[in-house]
Scaffold this motif. Structure first.
Motif, PDB file in Angstrom:
ATOM      1  N   LEU A 148       0.800  -1.232   0.000  1.00  0.00           N
ATOM      2  CA  LEU A 148       0.000   0.000   0.000  1.00  0.00           C
ATOM      3  C   LEU A 148       0.831   1.281   0.000  1.00  0.00           C
ATOM      4  O   LEU A 148       0.268   2.366  -0.065  1.00  0.00           O
ATOM      5  N   THR A 149       2.117   1.168   0.091  1.00  0.00           N
ATOM      6  CA  THR A 149       2.894   2.390   0.319  1.00  0.00           C
ATOM      7  C   THR A 149       3.418   3.025  -0.963  1.00  0.00           C
ATOM      8  O   THR A 149       3.549   2.373  -2.004  1.00  0.00           O
ATOM      9  N   ARG A 150       3.756   4.293  -0.816  1.00  0.00           N
ATOM     10  CA  ARG A 150       4.270   5.057  -1.958  1.00  0.00           C
ATOM     11  C   ARG A 150       5.790   4.999  -2.037  1.00  0.00           C
ATOM     12  O   ARG A 150       6.419   5.741  -2.786  1.00  0.00           O
ATOM     13  N   PHE A 151       6.381   4.113  -1.243  1.00  0.00           N
ATOM     14  CA  PHE A 151       7.842   4.005  -1.239  1.00  0.00           C
ATOM     15  C   PHE A 151       8.312   2.662  -1.791  1.00  0.00           C
ATOM     16  O   PHE A 151       7.693   1.634  -1.524  1.00  0.00           O
ATOM     17  N   ALA A 152       9.402   2.686  -2.525  1.00  0.00           N
ATOM     18  CA  ALA A 152      10.133   1.468  -2.855  1.00  0.00           C
ATOM     19  C   ALA A 152      11.544   1.691  -2.319  1.00  0.00           C
ATOM     20  O   ALA A 152      12.220   2.629  -2.738  1.00  0.00           O
ATOM     21  N   VAL A 153      11.937   0.862  -1.363  1.00  0.00           N
ATOM     22  CA  VAL A 153      13.270   1.011  -0.765  1.00  0.00           C
ATOM     23  C   VAL A 153      14.211   0.044  -1.477  1.00  0.00           C
ATOM     24  O   VAL A 153      13.958  -1.155  -1.519  1.00  0.00           O
ATOM     25  N   LEU A 154      15.262   0.594  -2.059  1.00  0.00           N
ATOM     26  CA  LEU A 154      16.184  -0.208  -2.858  1.00  0.00           C
ATOM     27  C   LEU A 154      17.600  -0.072  -2.330  1.00  0.00           C
ATOM     28  O   LEU A 154      18.053   1.036  -2.035  1.00  0.00           O
ATOM     29  N   SER A 155      18.301  -1.196  -2.221  1.00  0.00           N
ATOM     30  CA  SER A 155      19.699  -1.140  -1.802  1.00  0.00           C
ATOM     31  C   SER A 155      20.579  -0.920  -3.023  1.00  0.00           C
ATOM     32  O   SER A 155      20.332  -1.494  -4.086  1.00  0.00           O
ATOM     33  N   ASP A 156      21.572  -0.100  -2.821  1.00  0.00           N
ATOM     34  CA  ASP A 156      22.610   0.099  -3.830  1.00  0.00           C
ATOM     35  C   ASP A 156      23.819  -0.652  -3.313  1.00  0.00           C
ATOM     36  O   ASP A 156      24.481  -0.209  -2.381  1.00  0.00           O
ATOM     37  N   LYS A 157      24.061  -1.839  -3.904  1.00  0.00           N
ATOM     38  CA  LYS A 157      25.139  -2.705  -3.375  1.00  0.00           C
ATOM     39  C   LYS A 157      26.479  -1.983  -3.366  1.00  0.00           C
ATOM     40  O   LYS A 157      27.232  -2.060  -2.406  1.00  0.00           O
ATOM     41  N   LYS A 158      26.786  -1.261  -4.466  1.00  0.00           N
ATOM     42  CA  LYS A 158      28.091  -0.598  -4.554  1.00  0.00           C
ATOM     43  C   LYS A 158      28.250   0.457  -3.477  1.00  0.00           C
ATOM     44  O   LYS A 158      29.277   0.545  -2.807  1.00  0.00           O
ATOM     45  N   ALA A 159      27.231   1.274  -3.291  1.00  0.00           N
ATOM     46  CA  ALA A 159      27.335   2.379  -2.333  1.00  0.00           C
ATOM     47  C   ALA A 159      27.013   1.949  -0.903  1.00  0.00           C
ATOM     48  O   ALA A 159      27.144   2.738   0.025  1.00  0.00           O
ATOM     49  N   GLN A 160      26.590   0.680  -0.733  1.00  0.00           N
ATOM     50  CA  GLN A 160      26.158   0.195   0.585  1.00  0.00           C
ATOM     51  C   GLN A 160      25.180   1.168   1.224  1.00  0.00           C
ATOM     52  O   GLN A 160      25.342   1.592   2.367  1.00  0.00           O
ATOM     53  N   ALA A 161      24.173   1.520   0.461  1.00  0.00           N
ATOM     54  CA  ALA A 161      23.191   2.480   0.976  1.00  0.00           C
ATOM     55  C   ALA A 161      21.796   1.996   0.615  1.00  0.00           C
ATOM     56  O   ALA A 161      21.615   1.244  -0.349  1.00  0.00           O
ATOM     57  N   LYS A 162      20.838   2.410   1.420  1.00  0.00           N
ATOM     58  CA  LYS A 162      19.440   2.138   1.090  1.00  0.00           C
ATOM     59  C   LYS A 162      18.833   3.424   0.558  1.00  0.00           C
ATOM     60  O   LYS A 162      18.902   4.466   1.208  1.00  0.00           O
ATOM     61  N   LEU A 163      18.248   3.341  -0.620  1.00  0.00           N
ATOM     62  CA  LEU A 163      17.709   4.522  -1.282  1.00  0.00           C
ATOM     63  C   LEU A 163      16.215   4.324  -1.477  1.00  0.00           C
ATOM     64  O   LEU A 163      15.717   3.198  -1.485  1.00  0.00           O
ATOM     65  N   SER A 164      15.522   5.418  -1.651  1.00  0.00           N
ATOM     66  CA  SER A 164      14.073   5.306  -1.690  1.00  0.00           C
ATOM     67  C   SER A 164      13.500   6.035  -2.899  1.00  0.00           C
ATOM     68  O   SER A 164      13.903   7.152  -3.207  1.00  0.00           O
ATOM     69  N   VAL A 165      12.578   5.362  -3.600  1.00  0.00           N
ATOM     70  CA  VAL A 165      11.793   6.028  -4.634  1.00  0.00           C
ATOM     71  C   VAL A 165      10.446   6.326  -3.985  1.00  0.00           C
ATOM     72  O   VAL A 165       9.714   5.399  -3.628  1.00  0.00           O
ATOM     73  N   GLY A 166      10.145   7.583  -3.796  1.00  0.00           N
ATOM     74  CA  GLY A 166       8.912   7.952  -3.096  1.00  0.00           C
ATOM     75  C   GLY A 166       8.004   8.783  -3.983  1.00  0.00           C
ATOM     76  O   GLY A 166       8.367   9.875  -4.414  1.00  0.00           O
ATOM     77  N   SER A 167       6.826   8.242  -4.304  1.00  0.00           N
ATOM     78  CA  SER A 167       5.878   8.940  -5.168  1.00  0.00           C
ATOM     79  C   SER A 167       4.538   8.216  -5.054  1.00  0.00           C
ATOM     80  O   SER A 167       4.502   6.993  -4.907  1.00  0.00           O
ATOM     81  N   MET A 168       3.446   8.939  -5.157  1.00  0.00           N
ATOM     82  CA  MET A 168       2.139   8.282  -5.162  1.00  0.00           C
ATOM     83  C   MET A 168       2.016   7.330  -6.354  1.00  0.00           C
ATOM     84  O   MET A 168       1.255   6.377  -6.327  1.00  0.00           O
ATOM     85  N   TYR A 169       2.786   7.599  -7.433  1.00  0.00           N
ATOM     86  CA  TYR A 169       2.745   6.719  -8.602  1.00  0.00           C
ATOM     87  C   TYR A 169       3.390   5.351  -8.321  1.00  0.00           C
ATOM     88  O   TYR A 169       3.273   4.430  -9.124  1.00  0.00           O
ATOM     89  N   VAL A 170       4.113   5.259  -7.196  1.00  0.00           N
ATOM     90  CA  VAL A 170       4.737   3.980  -6.821  1.00  0.00           C
ATOM     91  C   VAL A 170       3.707   3.033  -6.181  1.00  0.00           C
ATOM     92  O   VAL A 170       3.872   1.818  -6.178  1.00  0.00           O
ATOM     93  N   CYS A 171       2.609   3.592  -5.675  1.00  0.00           N
ATOM     94  CA  CYS A 171       1.596   2.752  -5.023  1.00  0.00           C
ATOM     95  C   CYS A 171       1.035   1.725  -6.003  1.00  0.00           C
ATOM     96  O   CYS A 171       0.669   2.080  -7.131  1.00  0.00           O
ATOM     97  N   PRO A 172       0.907   0.474  -5.579  1.00  0.00           N
ATOM     98  CA  PRO A 172       0.237  -0.505  -6.452  1.00  0.00           C
ATOM     99  C   PRO A 172      -1.204  -0.077  -6.711  1.00  0.00           C
ATOM    100  O   PRO A 172      -1.782   0.679  -5.920  1.00  0.00           O
ATOM    101  N   VAL A 173      -1.794  -0.556  -7.813  1.00  0.00           N
ATOM    102  CA  VAL A 173      -3.212  -0.237  -8.030  1.00  0.00           C
ATOM    103  C   VAL A 173      -4.093  -1.108  -7.158  1.00  0.00           C
ATOM    104  O   VAL A 173      -5.203  -0.725  -6.790  1.00  0.00           O
ATOM    105  N   LEU A 174      -3.590  -2.304  -6.824  1.00  0.00           N
ATOM    106  CA  LEU A 174      -4.395  -3.220  -6.008  1.00  0.00           C
ATOM    107  C   LEU A 174      -3.512  -3.964  -5.018  1.00  0.00           C
ATOM    108  O   LEU A 174      -2.453  -4.496  -5.382  1.00  0.00           O
ATOM    109  N   ALA A 175      -3.949  -4.008  -3.757  1.00  0.00           N
ATOM    110  CA  ALA A 175      -3.324  -4.882  -2.751  1.00  0.00           C
ATOM    111  C   ALA A 175      -4.258  -6.083  -2.609  1.00  0.00           C
ATOM    112  O   ALA A 175      -5.397  -5.933  -2.168  1.00  0.00           O
ATOM    113  N   LEU A 176      -3.791  -7.236  -3.047  1.00  0.00           N
ATOM    114  CA  LEU A 176      -4.591  -8.457  -2.951  1.00  0.00           C
ATOM    115  C   LEU A 176      -4.088  -9.224  -1.724  1.00  0.00           C
ATOM    116  O   LEU A 176      -3.036  -9.871  -1.759  1.00  0.00           O
TER     117      LEU A 176
END
Ligand SMILES: [Fe+2]
Length: 395
Positions: A148-176
Motif C-alpha cells: 500500500l505504500t508510496r515508497f520502494a526502498v532499494l539497496s545500492d550494493k556498490k554504495a552500501q546504501a538504502k535509497l528510496s523512490v517515493g511517489s504516489m505513482y509507486v503505489c500498487p493499483v491493487l493490494a490483494l
C-alpha cells in the motif's frame, strides 16, 4: 485526537480475504493486462506460493512470465534485470508476491515499464513523472505494508546504501491480501515482520505529522498486533491471528504512508544497509529505546499505547503510565523471541559516527516528537549494544 487541517490519500484498492488469490485473473483482466510479469523471491517460489498465482492465470488463459532474481533486500541491480526481462517479454502488468523486497522490486519495475532511463533516475521524492503499468501486490508477510505504500526502498550494493523512490505513482493499483498465504511464514520472520508493522503504527501515531485518519488507523493496527502477534508466532497455523496481523500491517501502512515514521526507522536504514540486520529485527531492537527517548514529546499517546498492550495504568502518573508502554514492548519482544542486540550484528562504538550522520538525514527525523542530536542517536544505539548471550528462541 489531533484536530488540524490535513490531506489523506490511499490510491490503492484493497481486496482482503482468505482464498482471494484465486481471484487474481479477474483483476488482471479488469486492468487490461495481456501479459503478466510475476515478481517473487526464491522463498515464495520454494514455498509453492508462486504456483498458487500461476493456477488462476493458466485457467483464464492469461500469459505470464516469472522473475525471481530478488534477494533478501530489493536492489537496484535486481530491478534493472527485471526491467530488461519484462521489456523483452512485452509485459504490461506486474504482480509482486512476497515480502517487502519482492513488492518493492515489483513496484519499481512497474514504474520503469512506462518511463525511460533506469530506476536510479527516480530515486528521491516525487520524481516519478506519471503512473507506471498496473502493479498488483500480493503480500506473504505481515509487516512491511509495501502493498500500500508510496515508497520502494532499494539497496545500492556498490554504495552500501538504502535509497528510496517515493511517489504516489509507486503505489500498487491493487493490494490483494490473502492471509492464507502467510500461514507458512516461519516463526522468526513472523516475529520480525510483526514488529516492523508495530513500529510503523506506533511511529506514525506519536509523530508530529499525525492526523485524525492516520491516528485511527494506527490505533486499530496496534490493537490487532497486541491481540494477535504472539499467537501468530507460536501458532503459525492460526488463520485468525494471521488475518489480524495481515490487516494490522496493511492498516499501519495506510497510516504512515502520509505521516512518515520516526527515529527507529531513521536508524534502521543505515544499520540495515551496513550491517545486514533484517529490517523488522532492527526496528524491534530499537523501538523500546526510541519510545523511552520520545516519551516526553507525547506522554498522552504513550499512555494510550500502554493501555492497548494491557498495562494497568490505574493510579499511575502520566509518566509512569507512559513508561509502562516501554515495558510492554520489551516483554512483547521477549515473548516472540527477539532478544538480539546491535552488537550481535557487529555494530561497535567506532561505527556510530557514520551511522548517526546517515540517520540524521532521514525524512523521518523532522516528524519525530522529540528532536534528536547526534549524541541522542548514539545513546539510543549504545543502549542496545550490550552483547546478548541469550539465543533467540525462534532464531
Ligand atoms: Fe519498516
Amino acid at each position: 485526537m489531533t484536530l488540524k487541517n490535513f490531506r489523506y490519500e490511499v490510491p490503492t484498492a484493497i481486496e482482503f480475504g482468505s482464498g482471494y488469490i484465486n481471484t487474481l485473473a479477474n483483476h488482471v483482466k479488469q486492468l487490461n493486462g495481456t501479459k503478466v510479469l510475476i515478481v517473487g523471491d526464491p522463498g515464495v517460489l520454494q514455498a509453492g506460493i508462486i504456483s498458487k498465482l500461476e493456477a488462476p492465470l493458466k485457467l483464464a488463459g492469461i500469459p505470464f512470465v516469472i522473475f525471481t532474481e530478488v534477494g533478501m533486500e530489493a536492489t537496484i541491480e535486481s530491478v534493472d534485470l527485471g526491467v530488461d526481462f519484462a521489456r523483452r517479454e512485452n509485459c504490461n502488468l506486474v504482480v509482486g508476491v512476497g515480502g517487502g523486497s519482492a513488492l518493492d522490486t515489483a513496484k519499481s519495475i512497474g514504474i520503469m515499464l512506462k518511463h525511460p532511463g533506469t530506476i536510479r533516475d527516480y530515486i528521491g521524492i516525487d520524481l516519478v513523472p506519471g503512473p507506471g503499468v498496473p502493479v498488483i501486490a500480493v503480500p506473504t508477510t505481515a509487516g512491511t505494508g509495501s502493498e500500500l505504500t508510496r515508497f520502494a526502498v532499494l539497496s545500492d550494493k556498490k554504495a552500501q546504501a538504502k535509497l528510496s523512490v517515493g511517489s504516489m505513482y509507486v503505489c500498487p493499483v491493487l493490494a490483494l491480501c490473502d492471509p492464507e498465504l502467510t500461514l507458512t511464514l516461519p516463526a522468526h520472520l513472523t516475529a520480525a515482520t510483526g514488529m516492523d508493522a508495530l513500529t510503523h503504527a506506533m511511529e506514525s501515531y506519536v509523530n508530529k505529522a499525525t492526523q485524525p485518519i492516520s491516528e485511527t488507523l494506527s490505533l486499530q493496527s496496534m490493537k490487532l498486533i497486541a491481540k494477535s502477534l504472539r499467537l501468530a508466532v507460536v501458532q503459525g497455523e492460526n488463520l485468525d491471528a494471521r488475518s489480524d496481523m495481515l490487516l494490522a500491517s496493511s492498516i499501519a501502512a495506510m497510516a504512515f504512508n502520509t505521516t512518515r515514521l520516526g527515529l527507529a526507522h531513521a536508524l534502521a536504514m543505515p544499520l540495515g544497509a551496513h550491517f545486514k540486520i533484517p529490517h523488522g529485527v532492527v526496528n524491534a531492537i530499537l523501538l523500546p529505546e526510541v519510545m523511552k527517548f520520545n516519551l516526553i514529546g507525547n506522554m498522552e499517546k504513550y499512555k494510550e499505547i500502554a493501555k492497548i498492550f494491557g498495562e494497568n495504568v490505574d493510579g499511575l502518573s502520566d509518566r509512569e503510565a507512559a513508561e509502562s508502554a516501554v515495558k510492554a514492548v520489551r516483554q512483547l519482544n521477549k515473548d516472540i523471541g527477539i532478544t538480539q542486540t546491535l552488537s550481535d550484528y557487529g555494530v561497535e562504538e567506532g561505527h556510530l559516527d557514520f551511522i548517526v550522520e546517515e540517520a540524521m538525514l532521514s525524512g523521518n527525523v523532522p516528524v519525530n516528537p522529540v528532536k534528536p542530536t547526534l549524541e541522542d542517536f548514539k545513546n539510543i544505539c549504545r543502549a542496545v549494544m550490550v552483547v546478548s548471550k541469550k539465543e533467540a528462541v525462534f532464531a
